[in-house]
Design a protein around this motif. Structure first.
Motif, PDB file in Angstrom:
ATOM      1  N   ALA A   1       0.831  -1.207   0.000  1.00  0.00           N
ATOM      2  CA  ALA A   1       0.000   0.000   0.000  1.00  0.00           C
ATOM      3  C   ALA A   1       0.863   1.253   0.000  1.00  0.00           C
ATOM      4  O   ALA A   1       0.555   2.237  -0.682  1.00  0.00           O
ATOM      5  CB  ALA A   1      -0.930  -0.004   1.215  1.00  0.00           C
ATOM      6  N   GLN A   2       1.958   1.222   0.730  1.00  0.00           N
ATOM      7  CA  GLN A   2       2.850   2.382   0.795  1.00  0.00           C
ATOM      8  C   GLN A   2       3.597   2.575  -0.520  1.00  0.00           C
ATOM      9  O   GLN A   2       3.691   3.676  -1.033  1.00  0.00           O
ATOM     10  CB  GLN A   2       3.829   2.231   1.964  1.00  0.00           C
ATOM     11  CG  GLN A   2       4.680   3.447   2.247  1.00  0.00           C
ATOM     12  CD  GLN A   2       5.985   3.456   1.485  1.00  0.00           C
ATOM     13  OE1 GLN A   2       6.556   2.431   1.190  1.00  0.00           O
ATOM     14  NE2 GLN A   2       6.442   4.633   1.150  1.00  0.00           N
ATOM     15  N   LYS A   3       4.105   1.491  -1.099  1.00  0.00           N
ATOM     16  CA  LYS A   3       4.917   1.608  -2.310  1.00  0.00           C
ATOM     17  C   LYS A   3       4.082   1.865  -3.550  1.00  0.00           C
ATOM     18  O   LYS A   3       4.427   2.710  -4.373  1.00  0.00           O
ATOM     19  CB  LYS A   3       5.740   0.332  -2.519  1.00  0.00           C
ATOM     20  CG  LYS A   3       6.900   0.205  -1.572  1.00  0.00           C
ATOM     21  CD  LYS A   3       7.658  -1.073  -1.840  1.00  0.00           C
ATOM     22  CE  LYS A   3       8.819  -1.219  -0.870  1.00  0.00           C
ATOM     23  NZ  LYS A   3       9.478  -2.517  -1.029  1.00  0.00           N
ATOM     24  N   ASN A   4       2.996   1.137  -3.713  1.00  0.00           N
ATOM     25  CA  ASN A   4       2.250   1.199  -4.971  1.00  0.00           C
ATOM     26  C   ASN A   4       1.095   2.184  -4.944  1.00  0.00           C
ATOM     27  O   ASN A   4       0.852   2.873  -5.929  1.00  0.00           O
ATOM     28  CB  ASN A   4       1.738  -0.197  -5.347  1.00  0.00           C
ATOM     29  CG  ASN A   4       2.894  -1.156  -5.591  1.00  0.00           C
ATOM     30  OD1 ASN A   4       3.945  -0.755  -6.056  1.00  0.00           O
ATOM     31  ND2 ASN A   4       2.704  -2.415  -5.265  1.00  0.00           N
ATOM     32  N   ALA A   5       0.341   2.237  -3.869  1.00  0.00           N
ATOM     33  CA  ALA A   5      -0.836   3.106  -3.818  1.00  0.00           C
ATOM     34  C   ALA A   5      -0.519   4.450  -3.161  1.00  0.00           C
ATOM     35  O   ALA A   5      -1.364   5.325  -3.128  1.00  0.00           O
ATOM     36  CB  ALA A   5      -1.965   2.417  -3.061  1.00  0.00           C
ATOM     37  N   HIS A   6       0.688   4.595  -2.619  1.00  0.00           N
ATOM     38  CA  HIS A   6       1.110   5.822  -1.933  1.00  0.00           C
ATOM     39  C   HIS A   6       0.210   6.144  -0.741  1.00  0.00           C
ATOM     40  O   HIS A   6      -0.093   7.297  -0.477  1.00  0.00           O
ATOM     41  CB  HIS A   6       1.163   7.009  -2.900  1.00  0.00           C
ATOM     42  CG  HIS A   6       2.034   6.758  -4.076  1.00  0.00           C
ATOM     43  ND1 HIS A   6       3.404   6.672  -3.989  1.00  0.00           N
ATOM     44  CD2 HIS A   6       1.748   6.550  -5.393  1.00  0.00           C
ATOM     45  CE1 HIS A   6       3.913   6.440  -5.179  1.00  0.00           C
ATOM     46  NE2 HIS A   6       2.927   6.340  -6.050  1.00  0.00           N
ATOM     47  N   TRP A   7      -0.218   5.089  -0.065  1.00  0.00           N
ATOM     48  CA  TRP A   7      -0.965   5.276   1.167  1.00  0.00           C
ATOM     49  C   TRP A   7       0.036   5.222   2.302  1.00  0.00           C
ATOM     50  O   TRP A   7       0.932   4.388   2.325  1.00  0.00           O
ATOM     51  CB  TRP A   7      -2.015   4.178   1.367  1.00  0.00           C
ATOM     52  CG  TRP A   7      -3.068   4.140   0.300  1.00  0.00           C
ATOM     53  CD1 TRP A   7      -3.438   5.137  -0.536  1.00  0.00           C
ATOM     54  CD2 TRP A   7      -3.884   3.017  -0.029  1.00  0.00           C
ATOM     55  NE1 TRP A   7      -4.426   4.714  -1.376  1.00  0.00           N
ATOM     56  CE2 TRP A   7      -4.725   3.418  -1.087  1.00  0.00           C
ATOM     57  CE3 TRP A   7      -3.991   1.727   0.456  1.00  0.00           C
ATOM     58  CZ2 TRP A   7      -5.661   2.578  -1.655  1.00  0.00           C
ATOM     59  CZ3 TRP A   7      -4.923   0.891  -0.119  1.00  0.00           C
ATOM     60  CH2 TRP A   7      -5.752   1.313  -1.161  1.00  0.00           C
ATOM     61  N   GLN A   8      -0.162   6.088   3.270  1.00  0.00           N
ATOM     62  CA  GLN A   8       0.762   6.160   4.385  1.00  0.00           C
ATOM     63  C   GLN A   8       0.040   5.757   5.669  1.00  0.00           C
ATOM     64  O   GLN A   8      -1.107   6.139   5.882  1.00  0.00           O
ATOM     65  CB  GLN A   8       1.267   7.602   4.514  1.00  0.00           C
ATOM     66  CG  GLN A   8       2.633   7.733   5.076  1.00  0.00           C
ATOM     67  CD  GLN A   8       3.131   9.165   4.957  1.00  0.00           C
ATOM     68  OE1 GLN A   8       2.373  10.101   5.138  1.00  0.00           O
ATOM     69  NE2 GLN A   8       4.397   9.319   4.663  1.00  0.00           N
ATOM     70  N   VAL A   9       0.742   4.985   6.510  1.00  0.00           N
ATOM     71  CA  VAL A   9       0.163   4.577   7.786  1.00  0.00           C
ATOM     72  C   VAL A   9       0.337   5.729   8.765  1.00  0.00           C
ATOM     73  O   VAL A   9       1.448   6.159   9.039  1.00  0.00           O
ATOM     74  CB  VAL A   9       0.842   3.306   8.329  1.00  0.00           C
ATOM     75  CG1 VAL A   9       0.297   2.945   9.692  1.00  0.00           C
ATOM     76  CG2 VAL A   9       0.663   2.154   7.355  1.00  0.00           C
ATOM     77  N   VAL A  10      -0.788   6.220   9.281  1.00  0.00           N
ATOM     78  CA  VAL A  10      -0.754   7.311  10.248  1.00  0.00           C
ATOM     79  C   VAL A  10      -0.774   6.747  11.661  1.00  0.00           C
ATOM     80  O   VAL A  10      -0.074   7.237  12.546  1.00  0.00           O
ATOM     81  CB  VAL A  10      -1.960   8.259  10.036  1.00  0.00           C
ATOM     82  CG1 VAL A  10      -1.984   9.352  11.066  1.00  0.00           C
ATOM     83  CG2 VAL A  10      -1.918   8.836   8.641  1.00  0.00           C
ATOM     84  N   ASP A  11      -1.542   5.685  11.855  1.00  0.00           N
ATOM     85  CA  ASP A  11      -1.671   5.083  13.173  1.00  0.00           C
ATOM     86  C   ASP A  11      -1.901   3.590  12.993  1.00  0.00           C
ATOM     87  O   ASP A  11      -2.625   3.180  12.085  1.00  0.00           O
ATOM     88  CB  ASP A  11      -2.858   5.720  13.926  1.00  0.00           C
ATOM     89  CG  ASP A  11      -2.986   5.203  15.348  1.00  0.00           C
ATOM     90  OD1 ASP A  11      -1.950   5.027  16.010  1.00  0.00           O
ATOM     91  OD2 ASP A  11      -4.130   4.969  15.795  1.00  0.00           O
ATOM     92  N   ALA A  12      -1.269   2.809  13.849  1.00  0.00           N
ATOM     93  CA  ALA A  12      -1.466   1.358  13.784  1.00  0.00           C
ATOM     94  C   ALA A  12      -1.485   0.815  15.202  1.00  0.00           C
ATOM     95  O   ALA A  12      -0.658   1.189  16.026  1.00  0.00           O
ATOM     96  CB  ALA A  12      -0.362   0.699  12.978  1.00  0.00           C
ATOM     97  N   ASN A  13      -2.446  -0.038  15.459  1.00  0.00           N
ATOM     98  CA  ASN A  13      -2.541  -0.704  16.748  1.00  0.00           C
ATOM     99  C   ASN A  13      -2.644  -2.192  16.445  1.00  0.00           C
ATOM    100  O   ASN A  13      -3.635  -2.653  15.906  1.00  0.00           O
ATOM    101  CB  ASN A  13      -3.774  -0.195  17.518  1.00  0.00           C
ATOM    102  CG  ASN A  13      -3.861  -0.794  18.897  1.00  0.00           C
ATOM    103  OD1 ASN A  13      -3.002  -1.565  19.310  1.00  0.00           O
ATOM    104  ND2 ASN A  13      -4.917  -0.437  19.614  1.00  0.00           N
ATOM    105  N   VAL A  14      -1.582  -2.917  16.808  1.00  0.00           N
ATOM    106  CA  VAL A  14      -1.520  -4.349  16.504  1.00  0.00           C
ATOM    107  C   VAL A  14      -1.348  -5.095  17.817  1.00  0.00           C
ATOM    108  O   VAL A  14      -0.497  -4.748  18.635  1.00  0.00           O
ATOM    109  CB  VAL A  14      -0.334  -4.665  15.562  1.00  0.00           C
ATOM    110  CG1 VAL A  14      -0.272  -6.148  15.256  1.00  0.00           C
ATOM    111  CG2 VAL A  14      -0.425  -3.850  14.285  1.00  0.00           C
ATOM    112  N   SER A  15      -2.178  -6.119  18.006  1.00  0.00           N
ATOM    113  CA  SER A  15      -2.051  -6.932  19.222  1.00  0.00           C
ATOM    114  C   SER A  15      -2.213  -8.404  18.848  1.00  0.00           C
ATOM    115  O   SER A  15      -2.882  -8.743  17.876  1.00  0.00           O
ATOM    116  CB  SER A  15      -3.110  -6.519  20.251  1.00  0.00           C
ATOM    117  OG  SER A  15      -4.405  -6.702  19.717  1.00  0.00           O
TER     118      SER A  15
END
Length: 179
Positions: A141-155
């Protein structure tokens, strides 16, 4: 001036005994000493000046084909990089929409629990997904769609049947603008 006087005194200390030594030698000894001195001078000039130049030239001639090959490869890679950067600049980024996010997730084999949009941001909730798959999707998503992760919560996914590498995640994406 004292330095000059010291040099003159040193020269006189050396030249006077040398002149006396030379005067005591007969004509044959003078020729042999002159020839030996000339031979030593030629050897020193060769060893200090000519040999390094000749061996350096030979080494450079031996290395030149490899250096030309490397230069050609570098030019080829530069041309390829220029063409790729032109292609990336021409390709528009995928717009951040619910359908685009869901499609990108399905391509990676992930099923979202929910996708909500607010302005130019999307919040994606995933449950019981492989952590490696999540990272792969975010990288794509970051490389191809140029979407940037603003916040992530992983558990880690909990429960009696918890499996290693399975996580629950909430990710907020933002459309990265390129102008």
């Amino acid at each position: 001036m004292s330095t000059r006087n010291q040099l003159q005194q040193s020269w006189e200390k050396i030249s006077t005994p040398a002149s006396q030594y030379w005067a005591q030698r007969n004509q044959r000894e003078r020729r042999l000493l002159g020839a030996a001195g000339a031979l030593i001078l030629v050897a020193v000039i060769y060893l200090l000046l000519l040999d390094p130049a000749l061996s350096g030239r030979a080494r450079l001639q031996k290395d030149l084909p490899a250096l030309r090959q490397q230069a050609a490869e570098l030019q080829s890679l530069t041309a390829k990089a220029a063409s790729l950067s032109g292609q990336l600049a021409e390709r528009p980024a995928a717009p951040l929409s619910k359908e685009a996010v869901e499609t990108a997730l399905k391509i990676k084999g992930l099923t979202p629990q929910s996708v909500t949009l607010s302005g130019d941001m999307a919040k994606v909730q995933l449950s019981a997904v492989a952590f490696a798959g999540l990272l792969d999707w975010l990288d794509d998503a970051q490389k191809n769609a140029h979407w940037q992760v603003v916040d992530a919560n992983v558990s880690a996914a909990g429960g009696a049947n918890a499996q290693p590498g399975i996580v629950n995640a909430t990710v907020t994406l933002w459309q990265q603008k390129h102008e």
